[in-house]
Design a protein around this motif. Structure first.
Motif, PDB file in Angstrom:
ATOM      1  N   VAL A 205      34.969  57.678  -1.031  1.00  0.00           N
ATOM      2  CA  VAL A 205      35.138  56.254  -1.315  1.00  0.00           C
ATOM      3  C   VAL A 205      34.853  55.497  -0.031  1.00  0.00           C
ATOM      4  O   VAL A 205      35.503  55.733   0.996  1.00  0.00           O
ATOM      5  CB  VAL A 205      36.575  55.945  -1.788  1.00  0.00           C
ATOM      6  CG1 VAL A 205      36.703  54.467  -2.126  1.00  0.00           C
ATOM      7  CG2 VAL A 205      36.952  56.794  -2.986  1.00  0.00           C
ATOM      8  N   LEU A 206      33.865  54.616  -0.060  1.00  0.00           N
ATOM      9  CA  LEU A 206      33.534  53.850   1.136  1.00  0.00           C
ATOM     10  C   LEU A 206      34.656  52.855   1.430  1.00  0.00           C
ATOM     11  O   LEU A 206      35.061  52.084   0.556  1.00  0.00           O
ATOM     12  CB  LEU A 206      32.214  53.105   0.948  1.00  0.00           C
ATOM     13  CG  LEU A 206      30.976  53.966   0.659  1.00  0.00           C
ATOM     14  CD1 LEU A 206      29.728  53.085   0.609  1.00  0.00           C
ATOM     15  CD2 LEU A 206      30.802  55.065   1.692  1.00  0.00           C
ATOM     16  N   HIS A 207      35.141  52.885   2.677  1.00  0.00           N
ATOM     17  CA  HIS A 207      36.239  51.993   3.049  1.00  0.00           C
ATOM     18  C   HIS A 207      36.142  51.685   4.536  1.00  0.00           C
ATOM     19  O   HIS A 207      35.959  52.587   5.362  1.00  0.00           O
ATOM     20  CB  HIS A 207      37.592  52.642   2.727  1.00  0.00           C
ATOM     21  CG  HIS A 207      38.721  51.670   2.691  1.00  0.00           C
ATOM     22  ND1 HIS A 207      39.424  51.293   3.817  1.00  0.00           N
ATOM     23  CD2 HIS A 207      39.273  50.976   1.660  1.00  0.00           C
ATOM     24  CE1 HIS A 207      40.354  50.415   3.482  1.00  0.00           C
ATOM     25  NE2 HIS A 207      40.283  50.210   2.180  1.00  0.00           N
ATOM     26  N   GLU A 208      36.296  50.401   4.862  1.00  0.00           N
ATOM     27  CA  GLU A 208      36.096  49.972   6.258  1.00  0.00           C
ATOM     28  C   GLU A 208      37.203  50.444   7.197  1.00  0.00           C
ATOM     29  O   GLU A 208      37.031  50.411   8.422  1.00  0.00           O
ATOM     30  CB  GLU A 208      35.976  48.442   6.338  1.00  0.00           C
ATOM     31  CG  GLU A 208      37.213  47.664   5.947  1.00  0.00           C
ATOM     32  CD  GLU A 208      37.271  47.364   4.455  1.00  0.00           C
ATOM     33  OE1 GLU A 208      38.080  46.507   4.061  1.00  0.00           O
ATOM     34  OE2 GLU A 208      36.509  47.990   3.685  1.00  0.00           O
ATOM     35  N   GLU A 209      38.338  50.903   6.659  1.00  0.00           N
ATOM     36  CA  GLU A 209      39.428  51.390   7.509  1.00  0.00           C
ATOM     37  C   GLU A 209      39.534  52.911   7.513  1.00  0.00           C
ATOM     38  O   GLU A 209      40.496  53.466   8.060  1.00  0.00           O
ATOM     39  CB  GLU A 209      40.750  50.769   7.048  1.00  0.00           C
ATOM     40  CG  GLU A 209      40.800  49.253   7.210  1.00  0.00           C
ATOM     41  CD  GLU A 209      42.111  48.656   6.736  1.00  0.00           C
ATOM     42  OE1 GLU A 209      42.994  49.440   6.322  1.00  0.00           O
ATOM     43  OE2 GLU A 209      42.245  47.429   6.787  1.00  0.00           O
TER      44      GLU A 209
ATOM     45  N   GLY B 179      36.546  44.063  -2.048  1.00  0.00           N
ATOM     46  CA  GLY B 179      37.114  45.304  -1.545  1.00  0.00           C
ATOM     47  C   GLY B 179      37.844  46.092  -2.622  1.00  0.00           C
ATOM     48  O   GLY B 179      38.058  45.619  -3.742  1.00  0.00           O
ATOM     49  N   ILE B 180      38.219  47.306  -2.274  1.00  0.00           N
ATOM     50  CA  ILE B 180      38.938  48.186  -3.196  1.00  0.00           C
ATOM     51  C   ILE B 180      40.434  47.996  -2.986  1.00  0.00           C
ATOM     52  O   ILE B 180      40.926  48.004  -1.856  1.00  0.00           O
ATOM     53  CB  ILE B 180      38.544  49.654  -2.961  1.00  0.00           C
ATOM     54  CG1 ILE B 180      37.037  49.832  -3.159  1.00  0.00           C
ATOM     55  CG2 ILE B 180      39.295  50.576  -3.906  1.00  0.00           C
ATOM     56  CD1 ILE B 180      36.536  51.238  -2.878  1.00  0.00           C
ATOM     57  N   ALA B 181      41.159  47.812  -4.073  1.00  0.00           N
ATOM     58  CA  ALA B 181      42.600  47.600  -3.996  1.00  0.00           C
ATOM     59  C   ALA B 181      43.301  48.881  -3.545  1.00  0.00           C
ATOM     60  O   ALA B 181      42.806  49.989  -3.748  1.00  0.00           O
ATOM     61  CB  ALA B 181      43.133  47.160  -5.361  1.00  0.00           C
TER      62      ALA B 181
ATOM     63  N   PRO C 281      38.352  58.922   1.662  1.00  0.00           N
ATOM     64  CA  PRO C 281      37.895  57.632   2.183  1.00  0.00           C
ATOM     65  C   PRO C 281      36.936  57.871   3.348  1.00  0.00           C
ATOM     66  O   PRO C 281      37.215  58.687   4.228  1.00  0.00           O
ATOM     67  CB  PRO C 281      39.183  56.951   2.651  1.00  0.00           C
ATOM     68  CG  PRO C 281      40.273  57.632   1.877  1.00  0.00           C
ATOM     69  CD  PRO C 281      39.820  59.050   1.724  1.00  0.00           C
ATOM     70  N   ALA C 282      35.800  57.197   3.333  1.00  0.00           N
ATOM     71  CA  ALA C 282      34.769  57.446   4.346  1.00  0.00           C
ATOM     72  C   ALA C 282      34.242  56.129   4.896  1.00  0.00           C
ATOM     73  O   ALA C 282      34.066  55.153   4.154  1.00  0.00           O
ATOM     74  CB  ALA C 282      33.629  58.267   3.747  1.00  0.00           C
ATOM     75  N   LEU C 283      33.975  56.130   6.178  1.00  0.00           N
ATOM     76  CA  LEU C 283      33.441  54.959   6.872  1.00  0.00           C
ATOM     77  C   LEU C 283      31.929  55.047   6.913  1.00  0.00           C
ATOM     78  O   LEU C 283      31.364  56.033   7.398  1.00  0.00           O
ATOM     79  CB  LEU C 283      33.996  54.908   8.294  1.00  0.00           C
ATOM     80  CG  LEU C 283      33.587  53.708   9.155  1.00  0.00           C
ATOM     81  CD1 LEU C 283      34.163  52.422   8.591  1.00  0.00           C
ATOM     82  CD2 LEU C 283      34.045  53.925  10.594  1.00  0.00           C
ATOM     83  N   LEU C 284      31.261  54.015   6.401  1.00  0.00           N
ATOM     84  CA  LEU C 284      29.801  54.032   6.369  1.00  0.00           C
ATOM     85  C   LEU C 284      29.198  53.718   7.731  1.00  0.00           C
ATOM     86  O   LEU C 284      28.201  54.314   8.133  1.00  0.00           O
ATOM     87  CB  LEU C 284      29.294  53.034   5.325  1.00  0.00           C
ATOM     88  CG  LEU C 284      27.789  52.972   5.106  1.00  0.00           C
ATOM     89  CD1 LEU C 284      27.227  54.348   4.754  1.00  0.00           C
ATOM     90  CD2 LEU C 284      27.452  51.983   3.987  1.00  0.00           C
ATOM     91  N   GLY C 285      29.795  52.794   8.455  1.00  0.00           N
ATOM     92  CA  GLY C 285      29.261  52.425   9.767  1.00  0.00           C
ATOM     93  C   GLY C 285      30.122  51.375  10.423  1.00  0.00           C
ATOM     94  O   GLY C 285      31.171  50.994   9.891  1.00  0.00           O
ATOM     95  N   PRO C 286      29.696  50.862  11.594  1.00  0.00           N
ATOM     96  CA  PRO C 286      30.523  49.915  12.346  1.00  0.00           C
ATOM     97  C   PRO C 286      30.498  48.496  11.780  1.00  0.00           C
ATOM     98  O   PRO C 286      31.304  47.664  12.183  1.00  0.00           O
ATOM     99  CB  PRO C 286      29.886  49.943  13.746  1.00  0.00           C
ATOM    100  CG  PRO C 286      28.454  50.300  13.492  1.00  0.00           C
ATOM    101  CD  PRO C 286      28.466  51.242  12.323  1.00  0.00           C
ATOM    102  N   THR C 287      29.578  48.208  10.864  1.00  0.00           N
ATOM    103  CA  THR C 287      29.507  46.873  10.273  1.00  0.00           C
ATOM    104  C   THR C 287      29.912  46.935   8.806  1.00  0.00           C
ATOM    105  O   THR C 287      29.886  47.993   8.179  1.00  0.00           O
ATOM    106  CB  THR C 287      28.072  46.304  10.371  1.00  0.00           C
ATOM    107  OG1 THR C 287      27.173  47.180   9.666  1.00  0.00           O
ATOM    108  CG2 THR C 287      27.622  46.202  11.824  1.00  0.00           C
ATOM    109  N   VAL C 288      30.302  45.779   8.271  1.00  0.00           N
ATOM    110  CA  VAL C 288      30.680  45.689   6.860  1.00  0.00           C
ATOM    111  C   VAL C 288      29.470  45.218   6.061  1.00  0.00           C
ATOM    112  O   VAL C 288      28.953  44.122   6.288  1.00  0.00           O
ATOM    113  CB  VAL C 288      31.866  44.722   6.658  1.00  0.00           C
ATOM    114  CG1 VAL C 288      32.204  44.584   5.179  1.00  0.00           C
ATOM    115  CG2 VAL C 288      33.085  45.214   7.435  1.00  0.00           C
TER     116      VAL C 288
END
Length: 241
Positions: A168-172, A197-199, A213-220
């Motif tokens: 699941v892509l998530h910025e945190e 965003g995802i609740a 949960p996975a981080l795609l990159g440094p930008t949103v």
């Protein structure tokens, strides 16, 4: 120029008449003429390599030069796409199809601004499927992507629980998508949230189903571009690119 690809249900016989919407497009829009090459596919891997024998007003008569079957790619990439606003949904589908995503699942997330209900749901799904079909032909795909029915959060959780790898892509998130272990076969399922965003309860439900949960990159990224960016990472790492 690359050989154009058209969809056809029946690839049998030494000659094939391409008519209907596909034949009309080939004859009147692409203006294909005798002697030019054409590839036909059923969208499930079968390919007939053809040459135009004769061009009518809204159809082509094709001679079959050869046939082949293109194996389905492995591992299979499934993107669950939170519904974007406006035409960004078709943009997301187009880009993911061109990249090579195998299944696109529209997801009615809790924070989706756009809602697919009633007649609007049917029309929106039809637009996504038409976009995928046209983008698939443009990209010379012989396995057309599947655009599934709109899924609920519960249905997405079930899909994740049956995947070989789920993210699941998530910025945190602490784990970069580029480091998530990938399988050699089976389904890689990635969830892209909506603009809002995802609740938290959705994240928990997906984690309970086995997703990371996975981080795609440094930008949103916007939801309409995150799917194709994630696909690029995963397709390159899996060896499909």
């Amino acid at each position: 120029m690359s050989v154009p690809v058209f969809l056809a249900g029946d690839l049998s016989g030494e000659e094939i008449v391409l008519d209907g919407p596909e034949g009309r497009h080939a004859a009147t829009v692409r203006r294909l003429r005798a002697g030019e090459r054409v590839d036909l596919t059923d969208g499930a891997g079968a390919v007939a390599e053809c040459v135009v024998r004769d061009a009518g007003k809204d159809s082509l008569r094709l001679g079959v030069l050869g046939r082949r079957v293109v194996p389905a790619p492995e591992p299979r990439l499934v993107v669950v796409q939170g519904l974007p606003k406006g035409e960004r949904g078709e943009l997301a589908v187009e880009m993911m199809t061109e990249a090579g995503v195998d299944v696109i699942v529209p997801w009615a997330a809790a924070r989706c601004v756009t809602q697919w209900k009633g007649e609007r749901a049917a029309k929106s799904l039809a637009r996504w499927r038409s976009t995928a079909r046209e983008a698939g032909k443009q990209a010379r795909r012989f396995h057309m992507p599947e655009v599934a029915e709109q899924a609920t959060t519960a249905e997405v959780a079930t899909l994740l629980s049956g995947a070989a790898v789920a993210a699941v892509l998530h910025e945190e998130a602490a784990v970069p998508l580029s480091r998530v272990p990938l399988p050699a076969s089976g389904d890689i399922v990635v969830v892209v949230g909506p603009e809002g965003g995802i609740a938290d309860d959705e994240i928990k439900r997906f984690q309970d189903a086995g997703a990371t949960p996975a981080l795609l990159g440094p930008t949103v990224l916007r939801t309409s571009t995150a799917g194709v960016a994630a696909a690029a990472v995963l397709l390159a790492r899996s060896g499909r690119w």
